[in-house]
Design a protein around this motif. Structure first.
Motif, short mmCIF file in Angstrom:
data_model
loop_
_atom_site.label_atom_id
_atom_site.label_comp_id
_atom_site.label_asym_id
_atom_site.label_seq_id
_atom_site.Cartn_x
_atom_site.Cartn_y
_atom_site.Cartn_z
N ILE A 266 0.70 -1.14 0.05
CA ILE A 266 0.12 -0.03 -0.07
C ILE A 266 1.06 1.20 -0.18
O ILE A 266 1.84 1.22 0.83
CB ILE A 266 -0.84 -0.17 1.22
CG1 ILE A 266 -1.73 -1.18 1.26
CG2 ILE A 266 -1.62 1.43 1.40
CD1 ILE A 266 -2.65 -1.63 2.66
N GLN A 267 0.83 2.23 -0.75
CA GLN A 267 1.62 3.36 -0.98
C GLN A 267 0.69 4.60 -0.37
O GLN A 267 -0.60 4.76 -0.48
CB GLN A 267 1.55 3.86 -2.45
CG GLN A 267 2.60 4.84 -2.48
CD GLN A 267 4.15 4.64 -2.43
OE1 GLN A 267 4.38 3.50 -2.54
NE2 GLN A 267 5.04 5.42 -1.97
N ILE A 268 1.46 5.06 0.47
CA ILE A 268 0.72 6.62 1.24
C ILE A 268 1.49 7.58 0.96
O ILE A 268 2.77 7.74 1.25
CB ILE A 268 0.70 6.21 2.62
CG1 ILE A 268 -0.18 5.03 3.20
CG2 ILE A 268 -0.04 7.34 3.54
CD1 ILE A 268 0.07 4.73 4.59
N GLY A 269 0.87 8.54 0.01
CA GLY A 269 1.61 9.59 -0.37
C GLY A 269 2.55 9.15 -1.29
O GLY A 269 2.73 8.17 -1.93
N GLU A 270 3.79 10.11 -1.60
CA GLU A 270 4.80 9.84 -2.30
C GLU A 270 6.08 8.97 -1.59
O GLU A 270 6.70 8.18 -2.53
CB GLU A 270 5.54 10.91 -2.90
CG GLU A 270 4.66 11.73 -3.80
CD GLU A 270 5.44 12.88 -4.27
OE1 GLU A 270 6.48 13.24 -4.37
OE2 GLU A 270 4.63 13.86 -4.80
N ASN A 271 6.15 8.81 -0.31
CA ASN A 271 7.41 8.19 0.19
C ASN A 271 6.93 7.51 1.53
O ASN A 271 7.91 7.28 2.13
CB ASN A 271 8.36 9.39 0.70
CG ASN A 271 7.88 10.48 1.64
OD1 ASN A 271 6.63 10.54 1.63
ND2 ASN A 271 8.52 11.39 1.56
N ILE A 272 5.77 6.83 1.59
CA ILE A 272 5.69 5.86 2.63
C ILE A 272 5.06 4.61 2.09
O ILE A 272 3.93 4.69 1.22
CB ILE A 272 4.58 6.35 3.70
CG1 ILE A 272 5.23 7.72 4.52
CG2 ILE A 272 4.27 5.34 4.91
CD1 ILE A 272 4.37 8.54 5.35
N GLU B 113 8.07 1.31 4.99
CA GLU B 113 9.21 2.12 4.25
C GLU B 113 8.94 3.64 4.40
O GLU B 113 7.86 3.86 3.78
CB GLU B 113 9.51 1.65 3.00
CG GLU B 113 9.90 0.22 2.62
CD GLU B 113 9.91 -0.15 1.20
OE1 GLU B 113 10.00 0.81 0.30
OE2 GLU B 113 10.16 -1.38 1.01
N ALA B 114 9.81 4.25 5.00
CA ALA B 114 9.36 5.60 4.93
C ALA B 114 10.79 6.44 5.37
O ALA B 114 11.79 5.77 5.86
CB ALA B 114 8.43 5.89 6.29
N PRO B 115 10.57 7.82 5.22
CA PRO B 115 11.75 8.67 5.20
C PRO B 115 12.06 8.69 7.02
O PRO B 115 11.29 8.37 7.95
CB PRO B 115 11.38 9.91 5.09
CG PRO B 115 10.30 9.94 4.06
CD PRO B 115 9.51 8.31 4.65
N VAL C 235 10.01 10.33 9.50
CA VAL C 235 8.69 9.95 10.00
C VAL C 235 8.56 8.97 11.20
O VAL C 235 9.50 8.02 11.21
CB VAL C 235 7.85 9.33 8.70
CG1 VAL C 235 6.50 8.77 9.14
CG2 VAL C 235 7.77 10.22 7.68
N SER C 236 8.19 9.63 12.14
CA SER C 236 8.26 8.63 13.35
C SER C 236 7.09 7.44 13.41
O SER C 236 5.94 7.82 12.83
CB SER C 236 7.85 9.47 14.65
OG SER C 236 7.57 8.65 15.91
N ILE C 237 7.66 6.34 13.58
CA ILE C 237 6.66 5.17 13.33
C ILE C 237 6.50 4.51 14.74
O ILE C 237 7.78 3.92 15.39
CB ILE C 237 7.15 4.19 12.30
CG1 ILE C 237 7.06 4.82 10.88
CG2 ILE C 237 6.14 2.95 12.15
CD1 ILE C 237 7.69 4.24 9.84
#
Length: 66
Positions: A12-18, A35-37, A40-42
């Motif tokens: 699943i893609q969320i926005g351009e970079n998650i 996968e996130a920058p 971004v706090s996960i």
């Protein structure tokens, strides 16, 4: 809330970079990869609502074998 069905290996893609990937499905457990920058706090939801002292108390109890 958006509810989607995914199979192992699908994403699943969320926005351009998650990107959230279903890594493995075994019984009633699902393993996911995120996968996130780095900015971004996960966190798991239960950790977000935990009182700050609760985790330290748990660690101390484990250390003394209680």
């Amino acid at each position: 809330m958006l509810v989607l069905s995914r199979k192992a290996g699908e994403a699943i893609q969320i926005g351009e970079n998650i990107r959230i990937v279903v890594s493995k499905i075994e019984g009633n457990q699902v393993r996911i990869g995120i996968e996130a920058p780095m900015s971004v706090s996960i966190k798991r939801q239960e950790i977000c609502f935990e009182m700050p002292g609760d985790r330290e108390a748990d660690r101390l109890m484990q250390a003394v074998g209680a």
